[in-house]
Design a protein around this motif. Structure first.
Motif, mmCIF file in Angstrom:
data_model
loop_
_atom_site.group_PDB
_atom_site.id
_atom_site.type_symbol
_atom_site.label_atom_id
_atom_site.label_comp_id
_atom_site.label_asym_id
_atom_site.label_seq_id
_atom_site.Cartn_x
_atom_site.Cartn_y
_atom_site.Cartn_z
ATOM 1 N N ASP A 147 0.406 -0.941 -0.405
ATOM 2 C CA ASP A 147 0.297 -0.020 -0.228
ATOM 3 C C ASP A 147 0.752 1.349 -0.002
ATOM 4 O O ASP A 147 0.531 2.291 -0.035
ATOM 5 C CB ASP A 147 -1.050 -0.166 1.160
ATOM 6 C CG ASP A 147 -0.301 0.657 2.482
ATOM 7 O OD1 ASP A 147 1.366 0.263 2.846
ATOM 8 O OD2 ASP A 147 -0.081 0.998 3.645
ATOM 9 N N VAL A 195 -6.943 -6.875 -0.641
ATOM 10 C CA VAL A 195 -5.574 -7.388 -2.351
ATOM 11 C C VAL A 195 -5.376 -8.667 -0.924
ATOM 12 O O VAL A 195 -5.183 -9.485 -2.288
ATOM 13 C CB VAL A 195 -4.530 -6.626 -2.093
ATOM 14 C CG1 VAL A 195 -3.403 -7.018 -2.675
ATOM 15 C CG2 VAL A 195 -5.080 -5.284 -2.767
ATOM 16 N N LEU A 213 -11.413 -5.264 -6.247
ATOM 17 C CA LEU A 213 -10.576 -4.174 -5.101
ATOM 18 C C LEU A 213 -11.175 -2.691 -5.790
ATOM 19 O O LEU A 213 -10.836 -2.037 -5.065
ATOM 20 C CB LEU A 213 -9.775 -4.492 -6.536
ATOM 21 C CG LEU A 213 -8.952 -5.944 -5.608
ATOM 22 C CD1 LEU A 213 -7.338 -5.947 -6.514
ATOM 23 C CD2 LEU A 213 -8.567 -5.483 -4.166
ATOM 24 N N TYR A 214 -11.833 -2.218 -7.036
ATOM 25 C CA TYR A 214 -12.771 -0.909 -7.228
ATOM 26 C C TYR A 214 -14.039 -0.957 -6.099
ATOM 27 O O TYR A 214 -13.766 0.693 -5.715
ATOM 28 C CB TYR A 214 -13.015 -0.851 -9.345
ATOM 29 C CG TYR A 214 -13.612 0.360 -8.782
ATOM 30 C CD1 TYR A 214 -12.612 0.954 -9.265
ATOM 31 C CD2 TYR A 214 -15.120 0.129 -9.537
ATOM 32 C CE1 TYR A 214 -13.472 2.215 -10.216
ATOM 33 C CE2 TYR A 214 -15.445 1.349 -9.522
ATOM 34 C CZ TYR A 214 -14.552 2.262 -10.638
ATOM 35 O OH TYR A 214 -15.420 4.068 -10.679
ATOM 36 N N PHE A 218 -10.064 0.862 -3.960
ATOM 37 C CA PHE A 218 -8.917 1.072 -4.659
ATOM 38 C C PHE A 218 -9.306 1.339 -6.470
ATOM 39 O O PHE A 218 -10.633 1.072 -6.787
ATOM 40 C CB PHE A 218 -8.178 -0.278 -5.026
ATOM 41 C CG PHE A 218 -8.006 -1.121 -4.097
ATOM 42 C CD1 PHE A 218 -6.426 -1.564 -3.840
ATOM 43 C CD2 PHE A 218 -8.836 -1.448 -2.885
ATOM 44 C CE1 PHE A 218 -5.559 -2.130 -2.541
ATOM 45 C CE2 PHE A 218 -8.348 -1.993 -1.977
ATOM 46 C CZ PHE A 218 -6.938 -2.350 -1.226
ATOM 47 N N ASP A 222 -4.114 1.393 -9.119
ATOM 48 C CA ASP A 222 -3.770 0.539 -8.001
ATOM 49 C C ASP A 222 -4.052 -0.942 -8.613
ATOM 50 O O ASP A 222 -3.261 -2.208 -8.636
ATOM 51 C CB ASP A 222 -4.800 0.226 -6.255
ATOM 52 C CG ASP A 222 -3.947 1.770 -6.056
ATOM 53 O OD1 ASP A 222 -3.029 2.379 -5.982
ATOM 54 O OD2 ASP A 222 -5.072 2.278 -5.719
ATOM 55 N N ILE A 223 -5.360 -1.474 -9.371
ATOM 56 C CA ILE A 223 -5.571 -2.001 -9.505
ATOM 57 C C ILE A 223 -4.673 -3.135 -10.724
ATOM 58 O O ILE A 223 -4.377 -4.129 -11.209
ATOM 59 C CB ILE A 223 -6.691 -2.759 -10.023
ATOM 60 C CG1 ILE A 223 -7.804 -1.423 -9.210
ATOM 61 C CG2 ILE A 223 -7.416 -4.197 -10.817
ATOM 62 C CD1 ILE A 223 -9.995 -1.297 -9.302
#
Length: 433
Positions: A147, A195, A213-214, A218, A222-223
């Motif tokens: 992160d 994650v 994740l979205y 995120f 990041d993805i």
């Protein structure tokens, strides 16, 4: 606001004015490369780059499937490593083309070659990527899922090549490169819980993991890094994904998710025109009542990076989709299509509406070097700030905007299905509740 008043009153706001001033800065790239070389010599202990901090990774596509993979790290500016990460903050900070190139020339790409399925091209019997958490590939994956920037030590085989690769319309430019012998972590990176969840689920397809994740906050940047490092998808199908491909894959996947979210939403009830301008690109976003349709039309001026002949005509490209979306990859407008579509869909999902949408992108000769598709994404995302212009009909809006375009309305209609009044999909004929 009436559309003619909106267009007449388009004035740079504080952010746009700051971006204009930033654009006036002049950086000599060769000076930055010389400065990088001095900092590199200071940071080197023998053949080891000591105290390196890596905020991101790079996965190339040359000679696929045996590809170059790299750890990106600023040299001499380790405390500011996060500022070297390509994301929406670059837009908010008003980075001009020179600002982007300055940061890329200060970012060392320490790279090795690896097979997309296994960490070493020396032996195809080595474990699959999903099993590898040591060696250079393992360190790269740790950086991708962390992160925050990760402290490393990197062993190098030679001094860096100080050339600047200006990149593509999708990926950002790349600065100095050096062949890496090995890399070691100097800390235990913190991995966010969502994650970890996607890593531990053996049966989760990559598309589902990306949207998960979205939805957990995120951003696509990041993805993209996590996908590129081979850390998403069903376990035995995980592999390293070239950065250029992963950027478009994430934009497309998240876009499809958002399109599904607005599929049954009511339509907007007026014709809206939004505008934004950044790094020599101007964007017009026209939204009209109706079921979801989308089209991107690009107009690239002579002397711009993608139309370098100063005596040539404006180069036009377009791509579109109807209510059901697309079943094939967009060739003509490539990654810009998915990035622009994402920005529009995020806005529509945020207001719980659907619409048909035409995005017009003007690329002027001020766009003298590509900075990556992030500028398309952020320009469209931020186009929906402030006021918009209203028009009675979609074609009235397009014809009014056409008075400010570098091509005639007639030529635009010949290239654009939406501007010509053609329907992209039979479902567009259905009534809107």
């Amino acid at each position: 606001m009436r559309l003619d008043d909106y267009i007449e009153d388009l004035e740079p706001d504080a952010e746009a004015e700051r971006r204009r001033r930033a654009k006036e800065k002049s950086y000599a790239i060769t000076d930055h490369l010389e400065d990088f070389e001095r900092k590199f010599d200071d940071a080197l202990s023998g053949d080891t780059l000591v105290g390196s901090t890596s905020p991101s990774i790079f996965v190339g596509r040359s000679n696929y499937p045996d590809i170059p993979i790299g750890l990106l790290s600023p040299v001499g500016n380790e405390d500011d490593a996060e500022e070297y990460v390509t994301d929406g903050d670059w837009y908010q900070q008003g980075y001009a083309i020179d600002d982007v190139l300055q940061r890329r020339t200060g970012l060392l790409n320490s790279s090795k070659r690896a097979n997309v399925d296994s960490p070493s091209i020396a032996s195809r019997m080595t474990p699959n990527v999903d099993d590898v958490w040591d060696g250079f590939v393992g360190v790269q994956r740790e950086v991708a899922i962390a992160d925050r920037p990760v402290d490393l030590e990197i062993g190098l085989d030679d001094k860096p090549d100080l050339g600047l690769d200006t990149g593509t319309d999708v990926a950002t430019p790349r600065g100095p490169r050096a062949n890496a012998r090995n890399a070691e972590l100097r800390e235990n990176p913190y991995v966010p819980r969502p994650v970890k969840k996607t890593l531990e689920d053996d049966d989760w397809q990559a598309e589902g993991a990306m949207t998960y994740l979205y939805r957990r906050g995120f951003d696509v940047y990041d993805i993209n890094s996590i996908l590129s490092a081979g850390a998403l998808g069903q376990t035995k199908q995980r592999r390293l994904v070239p950065t250029r491909w992963s950027i478009t894959a994430v934009d497309d996947t998240v876009g499809k998710y958002l399109r599904g979210r607005i599929r049954n939403a009511p339509s907007i009830d007026e014709v809206q025109v939004w505008a934004n301008e950044y790094v020599g690109n101007r964007y017009w976003v026209v939204l009209a009542p109706g079921n979801w349709e989308f089209e991107l039309v690009e107009m690239k001026a002579p002397g711009s990076i993608w139309n370098p002949d100063p005596g040539d005509n404006i180069w036009l490209a377009s791509a579109s989709e109807g209510y059901e979306g697309r079943s094939s990859y967009v060739e003509e407008t490539a990654g810009a299509y998915y990035a622009a579509r994402l920005g529009v869909l995020e806005y529509l999902e945020s207001i719980g509406r659907q619409a048909k949408c035409l995005v017009l992108r003007e690329v002027s000769d001020d766009y003298w070097a590509p900075v990556g598709v992030w500028q398309v994404r952020e320009s469209v995302r931020n186009a929906f700030e402030g006021q918009y212009g209203e028009a009675e009909t979609f074609h009235e809006a397009v014809s009014e905007v056409a008075t400010r375009l570098p091509v005639s309305y007639a030529r635009l209609r010949r290239k654009s299905e939406l501007a010509a009044g053609l329907q992209s999909n039979l479902s567009a004929f259905s009534s809107v509740d």
